[in-house]
Motif scaffolding. Structure first.
Motif, PDB file in Angstrom:
ATOM      1  N   TRP A   6     -29.185 -45.433  -3.041  1.00 48.07           N
ATOM      2  CA  TRP A   6     -29.595 -45.108  -1.703  1.00 48.07           C
ATOM      3  C   TRP A   6     -29.280 -43.564  -1.256  1.00 48.07           C
ATOM      4  CZ3 TRP A   6     -27.398 -43.060   2.616  1.00 48.07           C
ATOM      5  CH2 TRP A   6     -27.898 -43.135   3.781  1.00 48.07           C
ATOM      6  N   VAL A   7     -28.161 -43.068  -1.726  1.00 44.73           N
ATOM      7  CA  VAL A   7     -27.965 -41.643  -1.484  1.00 44.73           C
ATOM      8  C   VAL A   7     -29.195 -40.825  -2.338  1.00 44.73           C
ATOM      9  CG1 VAL A   7     -26.497 -39.887  -1.889  1.00 44.73           C
ATOM     10  CG2 VAL A   7     -25.663 -41.962  -1.309  1.00 44.73           C
ATOM     11  N   GLN A   8     -29.473 -41.393  -3.406  1.00 38.78           N
ATOM     12  CA  GLN A   8     -30.397 -40.328  -4.164  1.00 38.78           C
ATOM     13  C   GLN A   8     -31.826 -40.514  -3.289  1.00 38.78           C
ATOM     14  OE1 GLN A   8     -30.431 -41.862  -7.984  1.00 38.78           O
ATOM     15  NE2 GLN A   8     -28.586 -41.280  -8.582  1.00 38.78           N
ATOM     16  N   ALA A   9     -32.162 -41.427  -2.775  1.00 42.02           N
ATOM     17  CA  ALA A   9     -33.243 -41.728  -2.051  1.00 42.02           C
ATOM     18  C   ALA A   9     -33.349 -40.900  -0.845  1.00 42.02           C
ATOM     19  CB  ALA A   9     -33.628 -42.971  -1.654  1.00 42.02           C
ATOM     20  N   GLN A  10     -32.312 -40.675  -0.206  1.00 42.86           N
ATOM     21  CA  GLN A  10     -32.142 -39.912   0.832  1.00 42.86           C
ATOM     22  C   GLN A  10     -32.346 -38.640   0.793  1.00 42.86           C
ATOM     23  OE1 GLN A  10     -32.333 -41.387   4.288  1.00 42.86           O
ATOM     24  NE2 GLN A  10     -32.737 -43.354   2.748  1.00 42.86           N
ATOM     25  N   VAL A  11     -31.344 -38.054  -0.406  1.00 39.22           N
ATOM     26  CA  VAL A  11     -31.603 -36.707  -0.760  1.00 39.22           C
ATOM     27  C   VAL A  11     -33.128 -36.337  -0.999  1.00 39.22           C
ATOM     28  CG1 VAL A  11     -30.959 -35.064  -2.361  1.00 39.22           C
ATOM     29  CG2 VAL A  11     -29.213 -36.621  -1.695  1.00 39.22           C
ATOM     30  N   LYS A  12     -33.800 -37.222  -1.836  1.00 38.08           N
ATOM     31  CA  LYS A  12     -35.147 -37.074  -2.142  1.00 38.08           C
ATOM     32  C   LYS A  12     -36.216 -36.901  -0.932  1.00 38.08           C
ATOM     33  CE  LYS A  12     -38.584 -36.323  -4.881  1.00 38.08           C
ATOM     34  NZ  LYS A  12     -39.032 -35.070  -5.610  1.00 38.08           N
ATOM     35  N   LEU A  13     -35.875 -37.826   0.231  1.00 40.65           N
ATOM     36  CA  LEU A  13     -36.595 -37.853   1.357  1.00 40.65           C
ATOM     37  C   LEU A  13     -36.584 -36.604   2.145  1.00 40.65           C
ATOM     38  CD1 LEU A  13     -36.212 -41.469   2.364  1.00 40.65           C
ATOM     39  CD2 LEU A  13     -38.363 -40.568   1.794  1.00 40.65           C
ATOM     40  N   CYS A  14     -35.069 -36.162   2.261  1.00 42.40           N
ATOM     41  CA  CYS A  14     -34.888 -35.005   3.034  1.00 42.40           C
ATOM     42  C   CYS A  14     -35.391 -33.603   2.527  1.00 42.40           C
ATOM     43  CB  CYS A  14     -33.189 -34.698   3.169  1.00 42.40           C
ATOM     44  SG  CYS A  14     -32.384 -35.887   4.558  1.00 42.40           S
ATOM     45  N   ASP A  15     -35.502 -33.767   1.013  1.00 39.51           N
ATOM     46  CA  ASP A  15     -35.913 -32.522   0.345  1.00 39.51           C
ATOM     47  C   ASP A  15     -37.374 -32.474   0.533  1.00 39.51           C
ATOM     48  OD1 ASP A  15     -33.463 -31.735  -0.774  1.00 39.51           O
ATOM     49  OD2 ASP A  15     -34.033 -32.545  -2.707  1.00 39.51           O
ATOM     50  N   LEU A  16     -38.010 -33.552   0.653  1.00 48.18           N
ATOM     51  CA  LEU A  16     -39.448 -33.601   0.766  1.00 48.18           C
ATOM     52  C   LEU A  16     -39.902 -33.052   2.441  1.00 48.18           C
ATOM     53  CD1 LEU A  16     -40.531 -36.814  -0.938  1.00 48.18           C
ATOM     54  CD2 LEU A  16     -41.116 -34.783  -1.621  1.00 48.18           C
ATOM     55  N   LYS A  17     -39.087 -33.433   3.312  1.00 48.24           N
ATOM     56  CA  LYS A  17     -39.200 -32.888   4.614  1.00 48.24           C
ATOM     57  C   LYS A  17     -38.640 -31.606   4.943  1.00 48.24           C
ATOM     58  CE  LYS A  17     -39.760 -37.535   6.282  1.00 48.24           C
ATOM     59  NZ  LYS A  17     -39.023 -38.464   7.472  1.00 48.24           N
ATOM     60  N   ILE A  18     -37.979 -30.960   3.986  1.00 48.40           N
ATOM     61  CA  ILE A  18     -37.317 -29.761   4.100  1.00 48.40           C
ATOM     62  C   ILE A  18     -36.138 -29.866   5.111  1.00 48.40           C
ATOM     63  CG2 ILE A  18     -37.436 -27.402   4.163  1.00 48.40           C
ATOM     64  CD1 ILE A  18     -40.381 -27.678   3.636  1.00 48.40           C
ATOM     65  N   ILE A  19     -35.285 -30.907   4.892  1.00 47.88           N
ATOM     66  CA  ILE A  19     -34.246 -31.090   5.978  1.00 47.88           C
ATOM     67  C   ILE A  19     -32.760 -30.778   4.983  1.00 47.88           C
ATOM     68  CG2 ILE A  19     -32.988 -32.729   7.406  1.00 47.88           C
ATOM     69  CD1 ILE A  19     -35.678 -34.282   7.718  1.00 47.88           C
ATOM     70  N   PRO A  20     -32.235 -29.949   5.372  1.00 45.36           N
ATOM     71  CA  PRO A  20     -30.954 -29.728   4.557  1.00 45.36           C
ATOM     72  C   PRO A  20     -30.006 -30.905   4.326  1.00 45.36           C
ATOM     73  CG  PRO A  20     -31.428 -27.900   6.009  1.00 45.36           C
ATOM     74  CD  PRO A  20     -32.161 -29.056   6.398  1.00 45.36           C
ATOM     75  N   ILE A  21     -29.547 -31.499   3.223  1.00 47.80           N
ATOM     76  CA  ILE A  21     -28.801 -32.455   3.211  1.00 47.80           C
ATOM     77  C   ILE A  21     -27.754 -32.339   1.983  1.00 47.80           C
ATOM     78  CG2 ILE A  21     -30.313 -33.787   1.567  1.00 47.80           C
ATOM     79  CD1 ILE A  21     -29.186 -36.320   2.465  1.00 47.80           C
ATOM     80  N   ILE A  22     -26.467 -32.694   2.080  1.00 44.38           N
ATOM     81  CA  ILE A  22     -25.436 -32.370   1.231  1.00 44.38           C
ATOM     82  C   ILE A  22     -24.704 -33.864   0.934  1.00 44.38           C
ATOM     83  CG2 ILE A  22     -23.750 -31.321   2.610  1.00 44.38           C
ATOM     84  CD1 ILE A  22     -22.968 -29.557   0.309  1.00 44.38           C
ATOM     85  N   VAL A  23     -24.140 -33.952  -0.226  1.00 46.52           N
ATOM     86  CA  VAL A  23     -23.277 -35.101  -0.327  1.00 46.52           C
ATOM     87  C   VAL A  23     -22.096 -34.479  -0.547  1.00 46.52           C
ATOM     88  CG1 VAL A  23     -22.880 -36.824  -1.971  1.00 46.52           C
ATOM     89  CG2 VAL A  23     -25.116 -36.445  -1.736  1.00 46.52           C
TER      90      VAL A  23
END
Length: 107
Positions: A6-23
């Motif tokens: 789930w976390v990997q999917a959220q990172v990918k989705l944010c990357d596609l929308k250019i939304i900064p995300i960090i674990v």
């Protein structure tokens, strides 16, 4: 679904929308709970916890009240949860424009 997927999917989705995300903290890869800190910029942030509703449907719950809070209050809340659950995942998203979409309702 495993938490790590789930976390990997959220990172990918944010990357596609250019939304900064960090674990910020990795928890149990299979069934770790998730805290999500959403930074809304100058207006503050919110901390959400992933939960299941009565029907088993993925939902989210505010951890520190329904309104936006100060960063220091959010960090205190996150640290309190980490002390109780060391297998907790902590994800932080910078989203001042409100483009990030949760994958469930806020209850």
């Amino acid at each position: 679904i495993k938490t790590s997927l789930w976390v990997q999917a959220q990172v990918k989705l944010c990357d596609l929308k250019i939304i900064p995300i960090i674990v910020r903290q990795k928890g149990d890869p299979d069934s770790g709970a998730i805290l999500l800190k959403v930074d809304r910029g100058e207006t503050g942030c919110c901390v959400l916890s992933q939960v299941r509703d009565f029907n088993g449907i993925l939902s989210w719950m505010h951890c520190c009240g329904a309104s936006l809070i100060e960063y220091s209050e959010a960090e205190t809340c996150i640290n309190r949860h980490i002390k109780r659950d060391p297998d907790l995942w902590v994800i932080e998203i910078e989203d001042p424009k409100g483009r990030f979409e949760l994958d469930g309702e806020i209850v």
